[in-house]
Write an enzyme that holds these catalytic residues in place. Structure first.
Site, PDB file in Angstrom:
ATOM      1  CB  SER A 152     -50.337  23.355 -50.848  1.00 27.61           C
ATOM      2  OG  SER A 152     -51.092  23.358 -49.660  1.00 27.61           O
ATOM      3  NE  ARG A 159     -61.017  30.445 -50.593  1.00 25.72           N
ATOM      4  CZ  ARG A 159     -59.869  30.101 -51.137  1.00 25.72           C
ATOM      5  NH1 ARG A 159     -59.292  28.969 -50.769  1.00 25.72           N
ATOM      6  NH2 ARG A 159     -59.295  30.853 -52.042  1.00 25.72           N
ATOM      7  CG  ASP A 209     -46.017  28.211 -45.784  1.00 21.67           C
ATOM      8  OD1 ASP A 209     -46.992  28.203 -45.012  1.00 21.67           O
ATOM      9  OD2 ASP A 209     -45.853  27.358 -46.671  1.00 21.67           O
ATOM     10  CG  HIS A 242     -49.524  27.818 -47.733  1.00 24.17           C
ATOM     11  ND1 HIS A 242     -48.563  26.831 -47.740  1.00 24.17           N
ATOM     12  CD2 HIS A 242     -50.606  27.287 -48.367  1.00 24.17           C
ATOM     13  CE1 HIS A 242     -49.039  25.746 -48.335  1.00 24.17           C
ATOM     14  NE2 HIS A 242     -50.274  25.997 -48.719  1.00 24.17           N
ATOM     15  CG  ASP A 243     -52.363  31.689 -51.039  1.00 25.14           C
ATOM     16  OD1 ASP A 243     -52.411  30.453 -51.048  1.00 25.14           O
ATOM     17  OD2 ASP A 243     -53.376  32.413 -51.049  1.00 25.14           O
TER      18      ASP A 243
END
Length: 259
Positions: free
Chosen positions: A34, A105, A207, A240-241
């Site tokens: 990232s 967040r 992602d 993405h994670d």
């Protein structure tokens, strides 16, 4: 907020004196996912003679418009919190802008997980009651999950840091450095021509923040510049994670590259 806005390349420039102090003249590899992938790319560009390999995971050569937009919304949530006080909240008896940072967040976290992963984990499951309350409270499990993410985040992260880091990501453009040092007009191939490293790019098929297509563009440009570059597209439903939690098959692929 009197501290200047900084860039990804500024961060890498700050790492170089530490390496000099430690007597490190050559790096076997730089790696990151990232934002960390952007740092790795910047290192290969600023210090090509030092960098033998680069492992770039779930990243991009430049921040794209949708990602800039999400970051903008997160920063606005922080700056609209009455407790932000123009960034001068450190001595405030009311404490930091917790609510704004929590919302930022929550917004960011949604971009890290794929739609399918959200559906599989939560669906339309209710948090506690047997039926919807038809109020503006927490009915669904996914709402409770995001509220928890926001709550724990402000306990370990500074709001102003969030502003500066996300802005640095927004400004990142690997090809722009090429146009600044050569008459290349922001050409991605010219940017990779400034490097000397061997590259491994890792993308994750679910992602949507930094898609596999963006990683493939980098791979093609690196090869066009004469660099060794391989793109591994990993099946990872999380989104993405995935680069943080999915060990296979990326572990062995990275290990082989490092060997």
């Amino acid at each position: 907020m009197e501290f200047p806005v900084i860039t990804i390349h500024d961060m890498v420039r700050a790492q170089r004196p530490l390496l000099d102090l430690l007597g490190i003249r050559k790096l076997h590899a730089v790696s990151g996912g990232s934002m960390g992938g952007m740092l790795a790319l910047a290192f290969t560009q600023l210090y090509p003679e030092m960098t033998e390999r680069a492992v770039v995971l779930a990243s991009a050569a430049a921040q794209h418009a949708q990602a800039i937009a999400w970051n903008k919304i997160g920063r606005r949530a922080i700056m609209n919190d009455p407790l932000w006080l123009g960034g001068n909240y450190y001595d405030s008896p009311q404490g930091p802008p917790r609510h704004g940072l929590a919302v930022a967040r929550m917004i960011g976290h949604v971009t890290y997980i794929s739609e399918g992963a959200m559906d599989r984990k939560f669906g339309r499951a209710l948090q506690a009651a047997g039926k919807e309350s038809f109020s503006f409270g927490v009915d669904y499990s996914v709402e409770s999950y995001l509220a928890h993410q926001g709550q724990v985040f402000h306990q370990r992260f500074d709001a102003n840091s969030y502003l500066y880091i996300t802005r640095a990501i927004d400004y990142f453009d690997f090809s722009a450095m090429a146009s600044a040092t050569q008459a290349a007009g922001g050409d991605l191939t010219a940017a990779f021509a400034q490097t000397q490293a061997r590259f491994r790019f890792f993308s994750y098929d679910a992602d949507w923040l930094y898609s596999p297509e963006r990683m493939e563009v980098m791979t093609v440009a690196a090869r066009a510049a004469g660099r060794e570059a391989v793109h591994h597209k990993i099946h990872a439903p999380l989104g993405h994670d995935a680069f943080l939690v999915q060990k296979e098959p990326q572990t062995e692929l990275i290990a082989e590259f490092l060997r």
